[in-house]
Write an enzyme that holds these catalytic residues in place. Structure first.
Site, PDB file in Angstrom:
ATOM      1  N   THR A  91       1.915   0.563  -4.957  1.00  0.00           N
ATOM      2  CA  THR A  91       0.965   0.249  -4.467  1.00  0.00           C
ATOM      3  C   THR A  91       1.150  -1.561  -5.424  1.00  0.00           C
ATOM      4  OG1 THR A  91      -0.587   1.359  -3.192  1.00  0.00           O
ATOM      5  CG2 THR A  91      -1.236  -1.136  -4.078  1.00  0.00           C
TER       6      THR A  91
ATOM      7  N   SER B  46       1.095  -1.544   0.358  1.00  0.00           N
ATOM      8  CA  SER B  46       0.082   0.079  -0.187  1.00  0.00           C
ATOM      9  C   SER B  46       0.666   0.939  -0.047  1.00  0.00           C
ATOM     10  CB  SER B  46      -1.118   0.018   1.288  1.00  0.00           C
ATOM     11  OG  SER B  46      -1.697   1.681   1.628  1.00  0.00           O
ATOM     12  N   CYS B  47       0.359   2.244  -0.836  1.00  0.00           N
ATOM     13  CA  CYS B  47       1.682   3.286  -0.671  1.00  0.00           C
ATOM     14  C   CYS B  47       0.551   4.927  -0.813  1.00  0.00           C
ATOM     15  CB  CYS B  47       2.192   3.560  -2.118  1.00  0.00           C
ATOM     16  SG  CYS B  47       1.398   3.677  -3.271  1.00  0.00           S
ATOM     17  N   PRO B  48       0.536   5.757  -0.080  1.00  0.00           N
ATOM     18  CA  PRO B  48      -0.315   6.709  -0.193  1.00  0.00           C
ATOM     19  C   PRO B  48      -1.659   7.057  -1.660  1.00  0.00           C
ATOM     20  CG  PRO B  48       1.550   7.295   0.337  1.00  0.00           C
ATOM     21  CD  PRO B  48       2.072   6.373   0.028  1.00  0.00           C
TER      22      PRO B  48
ATOM     23  N   GLY C 265      -2.383   4.556  -3.254  1.00  0.00           N
ATOM     24  CA  GLY C 265      -2.678   3.701  -3.563  1.00  0.00           C
ATOM     25  C   GLY C 265      -2.801   3.998  -5.150  1.00  0.00           C
TER      26      GLY C 265
END
Length: 473
Positions: free
Chosen positions: A16, A8-10, A12
């Site tokens: 991700t 998950s990344c900020p 998304g």
């Protein structure tokens, strides 16, 4: 061995799925069974089941935003940054093979650290702050996108030209749509603050965070015409989170423990945040925001060019990393402050690295390996929809040549957009935002993107070495 993973990344969007792909392919290469759950902008996909968690030998969490770990009690869990999932997947997996990962819920916590990170505890604290901030930003962005698109749509279709600009007739359906867009913007700061607090204190931080964010955005609480804006929201979020976390640590009788997370912690935290913000922090922060807005509005000529240079360089420097996110957040926040031209420069710079490098592979194939040429096609597609991360494969292979080239191209595009007064009503970039009528001065916007991309392509091709013919073919 059976492993599970969550990425998950900020935003998304890119990191991700890049991390999920890298982890899956590396596990396959090492002969390890792996399933990866992605928590992107579209929501949870490929969700891990209770049976899979029970059977797994361990779980890798490669994320730059908060991930709920409650379902993994009693299992070996390794936490890392999403970038580690992309760049160091084999190292993550081998930590399980070498028995270096402890069981979650024990006193020992698992966080992948380099030798330098172990020596420097301050850096670890900064990572926590960054992760909390990005958690808030990731939940805030949909509200800004929806609000910006609705406002842009209402003005583009329902607006009537007047000497003072586009005006929407009172009582029309487009006025209602404009109001809905403004309502979406109203949630921006409370959501930002609320989910920063959640990242720090879990669910007990949500109510005090959102209440603190609302107070920050509403200057009437502390006698200011303008609120404390996104800066106030960030401060309120961290304040609420750490207050709630501190109250959680206070020992209480067993009979009171069940009501602590749903009543006592939210109530006390909300009151404390409100008191601190209304009587101490509100007015000073609002004054800073008013000064910043006035300074931006007064920028002309060379000062605007300097701002565009700084934003363009930051956006392209780490292609979706912390520096990029700071510039992006600044541009997104300024939309709500009436300075959409800043987001216009940012939106232009965002797509130039992938478009420029994709164009470079088309113009001179002799300088790129076959896999880089394929990455170039993907980069072109990602650039069209404003995903800067499409440039990462090139920068990872040849950073000293690629990064300066994309920075110069992004700077050129941002400066042209700034001088052309290009505006962007949504926190996103690339030609795709022009399709939604969210951009002002579309021809200049597209021209800035084209020129910046061409500059990047010619620069990187001029300084890159020609690769071996056999490698190309």
């Amino acid at each position: 061995m059976k492993l599970l993973a969550i990425t998950s990344c900020p935003n998304g969007i890119a990191h991700t799925y890049m991390a999920a792909e890298k982890l899956s392919k590396t596990a396959e290469k090492l002969g390890i069974e792996m399933k990866v759950e992605t928590q992107g902008s579209i929501g949870v996909e490929n969700e891990l089941t209770a049976a899979e968690i029970q059977e797994a030998d361990g779980i890798i969490i490669a994320a730059d935003k908060q991930v709920d770990k409650s379902r993994f009690h009693g299992k070996k869990v390794l936490e890392a940054k999403v970038a580690d999932g992309i760049r160091r997947p084999e190292e993550l997996i081998k930590m399980f093979q070498d028995g270096e990962v402890a069981v979650y819920g024990n006193a020992q916590e698992n966080t992948l650290k380099s030798v330098k990170e172990i020596k420097d505890e301050r850096k670890e604290k900064q990572n926590v702050l960054y992760r909390s901030l990005m958690n808030g930003v990731s939940y805030m962005i949909p509200f800004v996108v929806v609000g910006g698109l609705l406002i842009a749509l209402a003005l583009a279709i329902g607006g009537e030209p007047t000497p003072n600009g586009l005006v929407i007739p009172e009582g029309s359906v487009w006025q209602t749509i404009l109001d809905v867009g403004a309502a979406s913007f109203m949630f921006m700061v409370p959501i930002l603050a609320g989910f920063i607090a959640v990242s720090i204190a879990d669910r007990p931080g949500l109510a005090p965070g959102m209440i603190g964010g609302y107070i920050a955005a509403n200057g009437s609480f502390y006698g200011s015409e303008a609120g404390a804006g996104f800066i106030g929201g960030i401060i309120a979020g961290f304040l609420a989170g750490y207050i709630a976390k501190g109250i959680k640590k206070i020992p209480v009788p067993r009979m009171i423990q069940p009501i602590m997370p749903i009543l006592v912690i939210p109530l006390l935290s909300s009151l404390l945040v409100a008191v601190v913000f209304i009587f101490i922090l509100g007015q000073p922060i609002a004054g800073i925001m008013e000064g910043l807005t006035s300074w931006l509005n007064s920028m002309q000529g060379s000062s605007k060019i300097l701002l565009a240079i700084i934003l363009g360089a930051m956006i392209s420097f780490d292609m979706g990393g912390p520096v990029n996110k700071v510039a992006f957040l600044f541009g997104a926040a300024m939309i709500g402050e009436g300075n959409a031209y800043i987001m216009g420069a940012v939106a232009t710079a965002i797509c130039i690295p992938p478009l420029g490098l994709g164009l470079a592979t088309v113009l001179n194939k002799k300088k790129y390996l076959k896999e880089e040429q394929e990455a170039g096609k993907a980069a072109l597609a990602m650039g069209l929809v404003g995903i800067t991360e499409g440039a990462i494969p090139f920068a990872a292979r040849d950073p000293l040549r690629v990064i300066p080239s994309i920075m110069i191209g992004s700077i050129v595009g941002a400066v042209i957009a700034m001088l052309g007064q290009v505006t962007d009503s949504v926190p996103h970039g690339g030609p795709v935002v022009a399709l939604f009528q969210a951009v002002g001065h579309v021809p200049l916007f597209l021209l800035a993107i084209v020129i910046g991309s061409v500059v990047t392509a010619f620069l990187v091709n001029a300084i890159k070495k020609t690769v071996d013919v056999e490698e190309v073919n």
